[in-house]
Design an enzyme around this catalytic site. Structure first.
Site, PDB file in Angstrom:
ATOM      1  N   HIS A 139      11.614  69.190  21.519  1.00  0.00           N
ATOM      2  CA  HIS A 139      10.636  69.059  21.976  1.00  0.00           C
ATOM      3  C   HIS A 139       9.472  70.027  21.144  1.00  0.00           C
ATOM      4  O   HIS A 139       9.524  69.905  19.801  1.00  0.00           O
ATOM      5  CB  HIS A 139      10.623  70.495  23.130  1.00  0.00           C
ATOM      6  CG  HIS A 139      11.454  69.381  23.884  1.00  0.00           C
ATOM      7  ND1 HIS A 139      13.152  68.851  24.223  1.00  0.00           N
ATOM      8  CD2 HIS A 139      10.623  68.661  25.264  1.00  0.00           C
ATOM      9  CE1 HIS A 139      12.753  68.771  25.764  1.00  0.00           C
ATOM     10  NE2 HIS A 139      11.793  68.131  26.694  1.00  0.00           N
ATOM     11  N   LYS A 143       8.123  74.824  23.134  1.00  0.00           N
ATOM     12  CA  LYS A 143       9.604  75.187  24.152  1.00  0.00           C
ATOM     13  C   LYS A 143      10.280  76.371  23.816  1.00  0.00           C
ATOM     14  O   LYS A 143      10.270  76.701  22.750  1.00  0.00           O
ATOM     15  CB  LYS A 143      10.179  74.171  24.152  1.00  0.00           C
ATOM     16  CG  LYS A 143      10.704  74.037  25.045  1.00  0.00           C
ATOM     17  CD  LYS A 143      10.718  72.300  25.359  1.00  0.00           C
ATOM     18  CE  LYS A 143      12.864  72.433  26.507  1.00  0.00           C
ATOM     19  NZ  LYS A 143      11.921  72.657  27.291  1.00  0.00           N
TER      20      LYS A 143
END
Length: 250
Positions: A139, A143
């Site tokens: 990600h 995040k």
């Protein structure tokens, strides 16, 4: 519940996904919820106030707010699409209690294709109980949680297929020899990757893998809107649902 098009609220509307959900809702948008009210943009800071004007709320806010949202939305009789991850035991219990009063749809990921991957993960977990299962997720660098809620959902699906206790077999610390029956996780963070998930089953003489790549964050917003419209059906009874119910998959 209205007899025409449902009115939709967005909790966490100022976040990246919340903003996209608002765009997808379009004319159905009744307002948003954020820590700071903004009357000019129809954003309030009270969960109860937003719930009073909505048929269904898409919640992509923060895990710490879930217990309060559960209480407010249930009291207002407002259906709740919950996409917030990282919930602790108390927050998850609040979700279950709300589902006793209103229709609640909880999903770690609103992507239709990822929902199908979860179904396949359960099937492979059941069919290949002796294979080593490993999950890799990638990600963007902003995040906060790792492993991602989606990665954990994939692991739970594998464990469910094997009839295993997920908490007992999940392996977040990859140091040391791999235990038999463990479900391993690895996380990478960098750049602006929307989301990538790989599930791999290893045996001594073969390997099979499932992969999902999100190419545009709008896939999650569109999936959330699809879930909201499904949940807002006047015939939907109180209970806890998932994206598999929306897509009518096992």
């Amino acid at each position: 519940m209205s007899n025409t098009s449902p009115s939709i609220g967005i909790a966490g509307i100022t976040g990246r996904l919340g903003h996209l959900c608002a765009e997808e809702a379009g004319a159905l948008l009744a307002g948003g919820l954020s820590r700071t009210a903004d009357p000019a943009r129809n954003i309030v800071s009270s969960a109860s106030e937003l719930a009073s004007r909505c048929d269904v709320i898409i919640d992509v806010s923060h895990a710490s707010l879930v217990p309060a949202h559960a209480k407010a939305f249930a009291a207002a009789g407002c259906a709740w699409v919950l996409g917030t991850t990282g919930l602790d035991g108390a927050a998850q219990q609040a979700v279950h209690e709300a589902a006793g009063q209103v229709a609640v749809l909880q999903a770690a990921n609103f992507s239709p294709a990822l929902t199908m991957l979860l179904s396949l993960a359960r099937q492979l977990g059941a069919a290949l109980p002796d294979y080593d299962a490993e999950i890799l997720e990638v990600h963007h660098r902003q995040k906060l949680d790792a492993p991602s809620g989606t990665a954990l959902a994939i692991g739970r699906a594998v464990a469910a297929g094997r009839d295993d206790d997920f908490e007992a077999v999940r392996r977040l610390d990859q140091n040391g020899k791999r235990p038999d029956g463990a479900i391993g996780f690895a996380s990478l963070r960098g750049g602006q990757v929307v989301g990538e998930h790989d599930l791999r089953f290893f045996a001594a003489d073969e390997e099979i893998s499932l992969s999902h790549r999100a190419l545009d964050r709008r896939v999650f917003a569109r999936g959330a809107l699809k879930a909201a419209l499904w949940l807002a059906d006047p015939c939907r009874t109180p209970g806890l649902y998932g994206m598999q119910d929306v897509l009518n998959t096992p």
